[in-house]
Design a protein around this motif. Structure first.
Motif, PDB file in Angstrom:
ATOM      1  N   TYR A   1       0.750  -1.093   0.045  1.00 31.59           N
ATOM      2  CA  TYR A   1      -0.065   0.056   0.034  1.00 31.59           C
ATOM      3  C   TYR A   1       0.814   1.350   0.012  1.00 31.59           C
ATOM      4  N   VAL A   2       0.537   2.346  -0.984  1.00 29.97           N
ATOM      5  CA  VAL A   2       1.314   3.462  -0.814  1.00 29.97           C
ATOM      6  C   VAL A   2       0.540   4.436   0.400  1.00 29.97           C
ATOM      7  N   LEU A   3       1.588   4.705   1.090  1.00 31.57           N
ATOM      8  CA  LEU A   3       1.212   5.659   2.265  1.00 31.57           C
ATOM      9  C   LEU A   3       1.834   6.929   2.076  1.00 31.57           C
TER      10      LEU A   3
ATOM     11  N   THR B   1       9.001   6.961  -2.583  1.00 28.88           N
ATOM     12  CA  THR B   1       7.525   6.898  -2.127  1.00 28.88           C
ATOM     13  C   THR B   1       7.591   5.817  -0.933  1.00 28.88           C
ATOM     14  N   ILE B   2       6.684   5.718  -0.069  1.00 23.13           N
ATOM     15  CA  ILE B   2       6.663   4.974   1.188  1.00 23.13           C
ATOM     16  C   ILE B   2       5.524   3.933   0.908  1.00 23.13           C
ATOM     17  N   ARG B   3       5.738   2.648   1.032  1.00 29.54           N
ATOM     18  CA  ARG B   3       4.732   1.536   1.139  1.00 29.54           C
ATOM     19  C   ARG B   3       4.585   0.747   2.520  1.00 29.54           C
ATOM     20  N   THR B   4       3.785  -0.043   2.609  1.00 29.60           N
ATOM     21  CA  THR B   4       3.690  -0.846   3.659  1.00 29.60           C
ATOM     22  C   THR B   4       2.738  -2.070   3.098  1.00 29.60           C
TER      23      THR B   4
ATOM     24  N   ALA C   1       4.708   6.924   8.865  1.00 29.22           N
ATOM     25  CA  ALA C   1       5.519   7.171   7.625  1.00 29.22           C
ATOM     26  C   ALA C   1       5.813   8.763   7.594  1.00 29.22           C
ATOM     27  N   GLU C   2       4.754   9.620   7.904  1.00 32.85           N
ATOM     28  CA  GLU C   2       5.072  11.028   7.992  1.00 32.85           C
ATOM     29  C   GLU C   2       6.185  11.462   8.854  1.00 32.85           C
TER      30      GLU C   2
END
Length: 133
Positions: free
Chosen positions: A50-52, A74-77, A128-129
Motif C-alpha cells: 500500500y502506498v502511504l 515513495t513509502i509503502r507498507t 511514515a510522515e
C-alpha cells in the motif's frame, strides 16, 4: 491490544536521512552474494504494498551513477513493515537483502500483501510522515 509495532526495511543512509531516530545501515553492507531464488515474487510483493506517501522524485542509484529510480522515496507498507518504493529495484537489480524476518513473512504470506483496513493504513501513514518529513 493494538497492532504490533511497525518495522522498517530499506531505509539506507545512502538514500537520504530519515526521522524517528532510525539507525540507518549502509546499502553496500546489505548485498547478498546470490540472487534470491524467488526474487520475482518478492519484488512483486514489495511493489504491491500500500502506498502511504506518494513522492514524485528521482532517486539516485547508489550502485550506478548513470541510473535513477523514479519515485524511489515513495513509502509503502503491508501493515507490518514499511519500506521505500526503490527497495524492489535494489533487491532485483543489485541483490540488496531484506531483513530475515521480513523475507520470512513475505514467503509465509505466499507473496500476497494482506488486506488492510483504512484505519490501520491511516495510523501507519502517520508513522511514515514522521519518517520522511
Amino acid at each position: 491490544m493494538g497492532e504490533p509495532a511497525l518495522r522498517f526495511a530499506g531505509m539506507f543512509r545512502e538514500l537520504g536521512p530519515v526521522g524517528l531516530d532510525l539507525v540507518q545501515e549502509s546499502i553496500f553492507d546489505n548485498v547478498s552474494a546470490e540472487e534470491l531464488p524467488d526474487v520475482d515474487e518478492v519484488v512483486r510483493y514489495l511493489r504491491g504494498g500500500y502506498v502511504l506517501i506518494d513522492m514524485m522524485d528521482l532517486a539516485d542509484d547508489p550502485f550506478d551513477s548513470t541510473r535513477q529510480i523514479m519515485n524511489g522515496s515513495t513509502i509503502r507498507t503491508d501493515g507490518d513493515w514499511l519500506w521505500r518504493d526503490d527497495l524492489a529495484y535494489h533487491v532485483h537489480r543489485h541483490r540488496v537483502a531484506l531483513p530475515d524476518e521480513f523475507l520470512a513473512l513475505i514467503r509465509e504470506r505466499r507473496y500476497a500483501v494482506p488486506h488492510r483496513d483504512e484505519e490501520l493504513l491511516r495510523e501507519r501513514s502517520l508513522v511514515a510522515e514522521e519518517l520522511v518529513f
